[in-house]
Write a protein that holds these residues in place. Sequence first.
Motif, PDB file in Angstrom:
ATOM      1  N   ASP A 121       0.832  -1.210   0.000  1.00 12.90           N
ATOM      2  CA  ASP A 121       0.000   0.000   0.000  1.00 12.90           C
ATOM      3  C   ASP A 121       0.867   1.261   0.000  1.00 12.90           C
ATOM      4  O   ASP A 121       0.498   2.274  -0.589  1.00 12.90           O
ATOM      5  N   LYS A 124       3.081   1.058  -3.724  1.00  5.99           N
ATOM      6  CA  LYS A 124       2.218   1.254  -4.900  1.00  5.99           C
ATOM      7  C   LYS A 124       2.906   0.887  -6.230  1.00  5.99           C
ATOM      8  O   LYS A 124       2.946   1.677  -7.166  1.00  5.99           O
ATOM      9  N   LEU A 128      -1.125  -0.778  -9.007  1.00  2.02           N
ATOM     10  CA  LEU A 128      -1.519   0.128  -7.918  1.00  2.02           C
ATOM     11  C   LEU A 128      -1.149   1.572  -8.237  1.00  2.02           C
ATOM     12  O   LEU A 128      -1.887   2.494  -7.894  1.00  2.02           O
ATOM     13  N   LYS A 129      -0.031   1.764  -8.910  1.00  2.00           N
ATOM     14  CA  LYS A 129       0.360   3.116  -9.322  1.00  2.00           C
ATOM     15  C   LYS A 129      -0.685   3.685 -10.281  1.00  2.00           C
ATOM     16  O   LYS A 129      -1.104   4.835 -10.150  1.00  2.00           O
ATOM     17  N   LEU A 131      -3.866   2.763 -10.594  1.00  2.00           N
ATOM     18  CA  LEU A 131      -5.137   2.972  -9.896  1.00  2.00           C
ATOM     19  C   LEU A 131      -5.116   4.219  -9.021  1.00  2.00           C
ATOM     20  O   LEU A 131      -6.156   4.805  -8.757  1.00  2.00           O
ATOM     21  N   ASN A 132      -3.943   4.608  -8.580  1.00  2.00           N
ATOM     22  CA  ASN A 132      -3.813   5.795  -7.734  1.00  2.00           C
ATOM     23  C   ASN A 132      -3.630   7.085  -8.520  1.00  2.00           C
ATOM     24  O   ASN A 132      -3.582   8.155  -7.939  1.00  2.00           O
ATOM     25  N   HIS A 140     -10.784   5.267  -7.734  1.00  2.00           N
ATOM     26  CA  HIS A 140     -10.425   3.916  -7.304  1.00  2.00           C
ATOM     27  C   HIS A 140     -10.062   3.907  -5.816  1.00  2.00           C
ATOM     28  O   HIS A 140      -9.140   3.217  -5.405  1.00  2.00           O
ATOM     29  N   ASP A 144      -8.003   0.278  -5.321  1.00  2.00           N
ATOM     30  CA  ASP A 144      -6.556   0.145  -5.141  1.00  2.00           C
ATOM     31  C   ASP A 144      -6.233  -0.663  -3.883  1.00  2.00           C
ATOM     32  O   ASP A 144      -5.356  -1.532  -3.905  1.00  2.00           O
ATOM     33  N   ASP A 145      -6.970  -0.433  -2.816  1.00  2.00           N
ATOM     34  CA  ASP A 145      -6.732  -1.185  -1.581  1.00  2.00           C
ATOM     35  C   ASP A 145      -7.180  -2.640  -1.722  1.00  2.00           C
ATOM     36  O   ASP A 145      -6.534  -3.549  -1.195  1.00  2.00           O
TER      37      ASP A 145
END
Length: 171
Positions: A121, A124, A128-129, A131-132, A140, A144-145
Amino acid sequence: MAKYTKKSELEVKARQSLKDRGVKVQDIAELVYYLQSKYHQDLSMDDCLHNVERVLTKREVQNAILTGIELDMLAEQKKLTQPLQKTIETDEGLYGIDEVIALSIVNVYGSIGMTNFGYIDKQKPGILKKLNDKSSGEIHTFLDDIVGAIAAAASSRLAHSDADALDDVDA
C-alpha cells in the motif's frame, strides 16, 4: 496443481468487475511476485497466478470487490451524499473505510498478510500506481486497496503453503 473451474455467479461478477475497471488477474499476480520473489528462489508467475486465482474463489473477497467497486462507481457518478461524496472522490487520508474493507480480504489467510498489505500500500508498484493516478478522472478509492489486499492475501497463501511444503493447500 489441480485446476479450479467451477465459478459461482458472485465470483463471475466480481472477476468481471475487476476486468471492467482495468484490473487483470495477471496484474495482481505481478504484485504477488513483487512481494514474494525475494523469499522464494524458484517462484514463477504461474505460482503467483495460482494463488491469486485461489484467493478470488473466496466469497468474502468477492463481496469486498463488488462493494468497493460499486462505491467507487457511485462516487464517479456523483451519486453519494456529502460529505461522503467528497471523501471518496478525493480518497481522503483519514477516511480508512477503504482499508477496512481491504483488511477483510487480507485476514482470510492470516496475519502475515497485514505486513504485506501495509508494504504494498505504501510502495504502490505496478497496477496500484495506475489505480492511484487521479488524472484519469476515475475513482479507485476502494479498488486500489482491494487489489493490494488480494495480492497480500495471495502472498500469505503462498507463504503458508511453502511453509507446509505442499503444492496445493486450500485453506
